[in-house]
Design an enzyme around this catalytic site. Structure first.
Site, PDB file in Angstrom:
ATOM      1  N   TYR A 192      -3.245   3.756   2.608  1.00 53.87           N
ATOM      2  CA  TYR A 192      -3.247   4.161   4.011  1.00 53.87           C
ATOM      3  C   TYR A 192      -4.490   4.980   4.340  1.00 53.87           C
ATOM      4  O   TYR A 192      -5.041   4.869   5.453  1.00 53.87           O
ATOM      5  CB  TYR A 192      -1.990   4.973   4.347  1.00 53.87           C
ATOM      6  N   TYR A 247       0.836  -1.204   0.000  1.00 55.95           N
ATOM      7  CA  TYR A 247       0.000   0.000   0.000  1.00 55.95           C
ATOM      8  C   TYR A 247       0.868   1.249   0.000  1.00 55.95           C
ATOM      9  O   TYR A 247       2.053   1.214   0.356  1.00 55.95           O
ATOM     10  CB  TYR A 247      -0.942   0.017   1.214  1.00 55.95           C
ATOM     11  N   CYS A 248       0.277   2.356  -0.420  1.00 55.89           N
ATOM     12  CA  CYS A 248       0.888   3.676  -0.287  1.00 55.89           C
ATOM     13  C   CYS A 248      -0.189   4.603   0.264  1.00 55.89           C
ATOM     14  O   CYS A 248      -1.021   4.154   1.061  1.00 55.89           O
ATOM     15  CB  CYS A 248       1.490   4.165  -1.604  1.00 55.89           C
ATOM     16  N   TRP A 249      -0.191   5.876  -0.120  1.00 48.89           N
ATOM     17  CA  TRP A 249      -1.175   6.789   0.460  1.00 48.89           C
ATOM     18  C   TRP A 249      -2.592   6.438   0.043  1.00 48.89           C
ATOM     19  O   TRP A 249      -3.498   6.335   0.865  1.00 48.89           O
ATOM     20  CB  TRP A 249      -0.841   8.239   0.079  1.00 48.89           C
TER      21      TRP A 249
END
Length: 344
Positions: A123, A94-96
């Site tokens: 996130y 995952y990232c933002w």
């Protein structure tokens, strides 16, 4: 044929296995999914540079520079870490928001033969899940509050309850703070990080379980206890532990022995109470420090500061179903057994 990368929203699920956070180190430090490994597609400086290019030059140049950085970073992670990862082990990325940064990392891992799952919404989705589900996770548990004045050994008793199979919530452990004027254990997590750890801990407890928690004020160091949990603590049945002043002083001398060798820091902490207590009281504490009379200092702090503060805080707790355990003369095991009898 290229295998399609899986995408899933968590929707209340707790990811398990290998969790890879592709955000920058600064973002990761503020908060992340517990257990995640930070493999930033762009580090903090690179992210700033690419963002500046995007807004001040053009998006194409930004993507070009970002791709160059990302490919080098991902190649480094493959060489350093991937050989130790079982190919069929559950893997979340995952990232933002679950976009380009995590997508780039997942694409390479997928081509190698791993089976990464991209967290849809990244996130941001995780954070929204924590906010939305935390009140329900609190309400699903049957709380028992362990109260007692400073020095009665509540935290040690809490851990002994856990050692005997009793579910507990260690708020001070999650906050990395002992919950008092001299209780700081730097560094504390961010507020978001604290709430994430709290949510994670609660979600691993069975619904309806009887859970022990210490009575706490609304703030633990620099952190705020979520309002739904404060309401649960204030309304739950409590067992109060009492002990003699001499036993409490000796217990505190052991717990806070690190202060005895650093007079300046201790005086600095106590100076924060100026304006709340008379100058003569503050000076009396300083004199005890200068003499190395730690027992007199602790006894005075209990009498002047900690006990009145505790008595005031007790007014917030439920007045019904309160039980009392006097631990004077009891072994820790006998005290725990008494706590369990009263809470049943």
């Amino acid at each position: 044929m290229q295998r399609q990368i899986q995408r899933r929203k968590l929707d209340g699920e707790l990811p398990h296995g290998l969790i890879l956070d592709a955000r920058s180190p600064a973002e990761f430090a503020i908060d992340h999914i517990p257990g995640a490994i930070n493999l930033p597609t762009l580090d903090d400086q690179q992210r700033h540079e690419v963002g500046t290019l995007y807004t001040q030059v053009n998006p194409f140049q930004a993507r070009l520079k970002g791709a160059a950085y990302a490919n080098r970073n991902i190649a480094d992670y493959i060489e350093r870490y991937a050989l130790d990862w079982p190919p069929n082990h559950p893997m979340w990325v995952y990232c933002w928001r679950g976009g380009q940064r995590s997508g780039s990392l997942a694409l390479v891992l997928n081509e190698i033969g791993f089976k990464p799952t991209l967290i849809n919404g990244g996130y941001k989705h995780w954070r929204n899940q924590v906010i939305a589900e935390l009140p329900g996770a609190i309400a699903d548990l049957d709380w028992r509050v362990l109260s007692g004045a400073t020095g009665t050994g509540k935290t040690a008793l809490l851990h002994q309850l856990q050692a005997q199979g009793q579910p507990i919530l260690d708020l001070e452990g999650l906050a990395n703070h002992r919950g008092s004027l001299l209780g700081h254990l730097d560094p504390q997590p961010s507020q978001r990080g604290f709430e994430t750890q709290l949510y994670w801990a609660l979600k691993h407890l069975p619904a309806g379980a009887q859970v022990w928690v210490e009575s706490e004020s609304a703030r633990i160091g620099q952190l705020t206890v979520p309002e739904p949990l404060m309401r649960a603590i204030q309304s739950a049945p409590q067992v109060e532990v009492i002990d003699s002043i001499d036993e409490r002083v000796q217990r505190l001398l052991g717990d806070y022995a690190h202060y005895c060798g650093g007079q300046t820091d201790l005086k600095g902490q106590l100076s924060r109470l100026r304006g709340r207590y008379a100058n003569a009281t503050i000076q009396g504490w300083f004199d005890s420090i200068d003499r190395g009379d730690w027992s007199a200092l602790v006894a005075s702090l209990l009498h002047e500061h900690y006990d009145p503060t505790y008595a005031h805080g007790q007014k917030r707790l439920s007045s019904h179903a309160k039980q009392v355990v006097n631990r004077s003369g009891l072994t820790p095991q006998a005290c725990v057994e008494r706590l369990l009898q009263l809470a049943s």
